[in-house]
Design a protein around this motif. Structure first.
Motif, mmCIF file in Angstrom:
data_model
loop_
_atom_site.group_PDB
_atom_site.id
_atom_site.type_symbol
_atom_site.label_atom_id
_atom_site.label_comp_id
_atom_site.label_asym_id
_atom_site.label_seq_id
_atom_site.Cartn_x
_atom_site.Cartn_y
_atom_site.Cartn_z
ATOM 1 N N PHE A 106 -57.912 32.518 -15.487
ATOM 2 C CA PHE A 106 -57.045 33.699 -15.404
ATOM 3 C C PHE A 106 -55.656 33.314 -14.904
ATOM 4 N N LYS A 107 -55.602 32.477 -13.874
ATOM 5 C CA LYS A 107 -54.302 32.043 -13.348
ATOM 6 C C LYS A 107 -53.526 31.241 -14.385
ATOM 7 N N THR A 108 -54.240 30.380 -15.102
ATOM 8 C CA THR A 108 -53.589 29.561 -16.125
ATOM 9 C C THR A 108 -53.028 30.434 -17.229
ATOM 10 N N PHE A 109 -53.832 31.386 -17.689
ATOM 11 C CA PHE A 109 -53.380 32.303 -18.735
ATOM 12 C C PHE A 109 -52.172 33.101 -18.265
ATOM 13 N N LEU A 110 -52.212 33.524 -16.991
ATOM 14 C CA LEU A 110 -51.100 34.290 -16.430
ATOM 15 C C LEU A 110 -49.822 33.452 -16.394
ATOM 16 N N TYR A 111 -49.953 32.204 -15.974
ATOM 17 C CA TYR A 111 -48.778 31.320 -15.926
ATOM 18 C C TYR A 111 -48.209 31.095 -17.318
ATOM 19 N N TYR A 112 -49.080 30.765 -18.294
ATOM 20 C CA TYR A 112 -48.601 30.504 -19.652
ATOM 21 C C TYR A 112 -47.905 31.734 -20.231
ATOM 22 N N THR A 113 -48.455 32.915 -19.956
ATOM 23 C CA THR A 113 -47.856 34.140 -20.482
ATOM 24 C C THR A 113 -46.474 34.373 -19.903
ATOM 25 N N PHE A 114 -46.354 34.262 -18.582
ATOM 26 C CA PHE A 114 -45.071 34.564 -17.943
ATOM 27 C C PHE A 114 -44.034 33.469 -18.180
ATOM 28 N N SER A 115 -44.443 32.210 -18.208
ATOM 29 C CA SER A 115 -43.470 31.147 -18.470
ATOM 30 C C SER A 115 -42.963 31.227 -19.904
ATOM 31 N N GLY A 116 -43.862 31.525 -20.840
ATOM 32 C CA GLY A 116 -43.444 31.689 -22.232
ATOM 33 C C GLY A 116 -42.532 32.881 -22.415
ATOM 34 N N ALA A 117 -42.887 34.003 -21.757
ATOM 35 C CA ALA A 117 -42.054 35.201 -21.859
ATOM 36 C C ALA A 117 -40.667 34.961 -21.260
ATOM 37 N N ALA A 118 -40.627 34.269 -20.121
ATOM 38 C CA ALA A 118 -39.337 33.966 -19.490
ATOM 39 C C ALA A 118 -38.468 33.101 -20.395
ATOM 40 N N ALA A 119 -39.098 32.132 -21.076
ATOM 41 C CA ALA A 119 -38.355 31.250 -21.989
ATOM 42 C C ALA A 119 -37.773 32.042 -23.152
ATOM 43 N N VAL A 120 -38.598 32.907 -23.756
ATOM 44 C CA VAL A 120 -38.124 33.667 -24.911
ATOM 45 C C VAL A 120 -37.016 34.637 -24.508
ATOM 46 N N ILE A 121 -37.141 35.255 -23.338
ATOM 47 C CA ILE A 121 -36.104 36.185 -22.875
ATOM 48 C C ILE A 121 -34.791 35.454 -22.633
ATOM 49 N N ILE A 122 -34.880 34.233 -22.071
ATOM 50 C CA ILE A 122 -33.671 33.414 -21.919
ATOM 51 C C ILE A 122 -33.029 33.161 -23.283
ATOM 52 N N GLY A 123 -33.842 32.802 -24.262
ATOM 53 C CA GLY A 123 -33.322 32.578 -25.603
ATOM 54 C C GLY A 123 -32.683 33.816 -26.190
ATOM 55 N N LEU A 124 -33.332 34.966 -25.992
ATOM 56 C CA LEU A 124 -32.803 36.234 -26.492
ATOM 57 C C LEU A 124 -31.442 36.548 -25.891
ATOM 58 N N ILE A 125 -31.312 36.355 -24.581
ATOM 59 C CA ILE A 125 -30.049 36.654 -23.894
ATOM 60 C C ILE A 125 -28.943 35.707 -24.354
ATOM 61 N N VAL A 126 -29.242 34.409 -24.396
ATOM 62 C CA VAL A 126 -28.213 33.415 -24.731
ATOM 63 C C VAL A 126 -27.725 33.592 -26.166
ATOM 64 N N VAL A 127 -28.647 33.820 -27.115
ATOM 65 C CA VAL A 127 -28.227 33.944 -28.510
ATOM 66 C C VAL A 127 -27.435 35.225 -28.742
ATOM 67 N N ASN A 128 -27.700 36.264 -27.959
ATOM 68 C CA ASN A 128 -26.926 37.494 -28.089
ATOM 69 C C ASN A 128 -25.558 37.384 -27.432
ATOM 70 N N ILE A 129 -25.445 36.537 -26.418
ATOM 71 C CA ILE A 129 -24.143 36.335 -25.770
ATOM 72 C C ILE A 129 -23.249 35.429 -26.623
ATOM 73 N N ILE A 130 -23.773 34.300 -27.058
ATOM 74 C CA ILE A 130 -22.968 33.336 -27.829
ATOM 75 C C ILE A 130 -22.789 33.788 -29.278
ATOM 76 N N GLN A 131 -23.830 34.388 -29.868
ATOM 77 C CA GLN A 131 -23.814 34.845 -31.258
ATOM 78 C C GLN A 131 -23.331 33.753 -32.217
ATOM 79 N N PRO A 132 -24.074 32.653 -32.325
ATOM 80 C CA PRO A 132 -23.638 31.549 -33.196
ATOM 81 C C PRO A 132 -23.601 31.922 -34.669
ATOM 82 N N GLY A 133 -24.353 32.953 -35.066
ATOM 83 C CA GLY A 133 -24.363 33.364 -36.463
ATOM 84 C C GLY A 133 -23.297 34.381 -36.822
ATOM 85 N N ASN A 134 -22.471 34.739 -35.851
ATOM 86 C CA ASN A 134 -21.395 35.708 -36.100
ATOM 87 C C ASN A 134 -20.182 34.976 -36.676
ATOM 88 N N VAL A 135 -20.184 34.758 -37.994
ATOM 89 C CA VAL A 135 -19.138 33.997 -38.682
ATOM 90 C C VAL A 135 -18.565 34.868 -39.799
#
Length: 438
Positions: free
Chosen positions: A85-114
């Motif tokens: 249970f602890k392992t599953f909890l860690y994997y879920t939250f670490s993965g979610a934190a990573a994806v949210i970081i990606g979501l924020i950074v790509v929306n701030i930089i907007q590399p596809g806005n050309v």
């Protein structure tokens, strides 16, 4: 006497294919006759589509078998239920934190806005027509209130119909997670039968997918040549440079800030010490771009250098190498949103908040489902793109940078596994590094 021919590793084959792609698409093809160049482009598009169709063919059975095989062990391991249970909890939250970081950074930089011409050229001549109807119907007039629709799609009345219509695999993923979880609750003899079946099914699908991935150099050539031929290289590399920077920045933030805080606040160990002791693991992961290939060294290093028990390592690290893919999930999120931004630059409707949250969820779940295969992000991105109305063929725009970024995100994946092992060990009463305070 016969000698075995030298066989290049897949990533070198793909790099060679990209070099040949640049030479053919930028230097040779523009100087040929119009008839020859048109025929060559049509043939390349055929090769690229054939490769993508082969990948699409294995998506549903691969997702089902992989997710069920990964999840069912959590309920089956009765002796390590709390640790599971602890392992599953860690994997879920670490993965979610990573994806949210990606979501924020790509929306701030907007590399596809050309500008529209650059975006249309990168996406191919069909950018303004092939996706227009599907994307418009999915996102036009949507708002954050449509988030409830995501939950409805998680429980479709017919999962087979949902998977075959426009690649909506959200229901398949939800069903597979629940199916795997309840396998762990069966009687031992029934559970063993199910486990043998799904593990063998997963192995078949991994081997089949590996066979298809072997043709990636040819598929890459077919996918990228039309992009190179129709694009101004200066604009192409400028846009891809910003995409490259966006991914690296997001990976760096997750690597040092998110995982560093977990080490300091939860595991109560010195993050600097852990970064230093895991250096051999990081270098191996970077050079091989494979969590599975790095696993033996990961287990040995975490046991000997971090002082984590064999019991904890043998449970958390093999599971992590299969289902914990922070860097991959982050990368998938950024790639899909980067492609969506390119389409928005051509005049298409931008993705709503609800659709972006759907990308976050799918990036997290598909990174688990296809983690055991080479070039796993290819299959995962092919799952996510249709879910938000984007064509799978658009993956070709990021091939030029994929190999280096694959090495970087694999390092993040493996390092997150080591952080998880140390953190779970600390919560189980062990003293990794002697619980040295920073």
């Amino acid at each position: 006497m016969t000698t075995n021919p030298i066989r290049w590793k897949l990533h070198w084959q793909i790099l060679l294919s990209l070099v040949l792609t640049l030479l053919f698409g930028a230097l040779i093809l523009p100087h040929t006759s119009e008839g020859f160049s048109a025929g060559a482009i049509n043939f390349c598009q055929f090769i690229g589509k054939l490769f993508m169709n082969a990948l699409k063919m294995v998506i549903v059975p691969l997702i089902v078998a992989s997710i069920i095989s990964g999840v069912m062990h959590l309920g089956a391991e009765k002796g390590v239920g709390r640790m599971g249970f602890k392992t599953f909890l860690y994997y879920t939250f670490s993965g979610a934190a990573a994806v949210i970081i990606g979501l924020i950074v790509v929306n701030i930089i907007q590399p596809g806005n050309v500008d529209a011409d650059t975006a249309a050229a990168m996406l191919g001549s069909g950018a303004e027509t092939s996706v227009s109807q599907g994307l418009m119907s999915k996102v036009e007039g949507r708002s954050s209130s449509d988030l409830f629709d995501i939950f409805l799609r998680m429980f479709p009345s017919n999962i087979i119909d949902a998977a075959t219509n426009n690649g909506q695999l959200l229901g398949v993923i939800t069903f597979s997670i629940m199916f795997g979880a309840f396998i762990g609750k069966l009687k031992p003899e029934q559970r063993e039968t199910q486990q043998r079946f799904w593990e063998s099914a997963q192995e078949v699908m991994l081997q089949l997918t590996d066979f298809i991935i072997r043709f990636a150099p040819i598929g890459v050539f077919g996918l990228v040549v039309p992009v190179i031929f129709e694009t101004n290289l200066g604009d192409l590399f400028g846009t891809l440079a910003w995409f490259f920077i966006t991914v690296l920045l997001a990976l760096t933030l997750h690597f040092f800030i998110n995982l560093g805080l977990v080490l300091k606040l939860v595991a109560k160990v010195n993050p600097v010490t852990h970064y230093k002791e895991m250096a051999p693991v990081l270098l191996t992961a970077f050079s091989t771009a494979s969590s599975s290939a790095t696993l033996p060294l990961t287990i040995e290093t975490v046991e000997e250098r971090a002082g984590v028990s064999k019991k904890t390592c043998s449970f958390t690290l093999p599971l992590g190498a299969t289902v914990n893919m922070d860097g991959t999930a982050l990368y998938e999120c950024i790639v899909v949103l980067f492609i969506a931004q390119l389409y928005a630059s051509t005049g298409q409707v931008a993705l709503s908040i609800g659709d972006q949250l759907l990308v976050v969820f799918l990036a997290l779940t598909t990174s688990i489902g296809v983690a055991g295969i080479p070039a796993a992000s290819l299959v995962a991105i092919a799952v996510i793109l249709p879910a938000v109305g984007l064509p799978v063929e658009a993956i070709g725009v990021v091939w030029l940078t994929d190999r280096i970024l694959d090495m970087c995100r694999t390092s993040v994946n493996v390092f997150s596994d080591t952080v998880g092992a140390v953190t779970i060990a600390a919560t189980e009463g062990e003293t990794p590094y002697g619980n040295i305070e920073p």
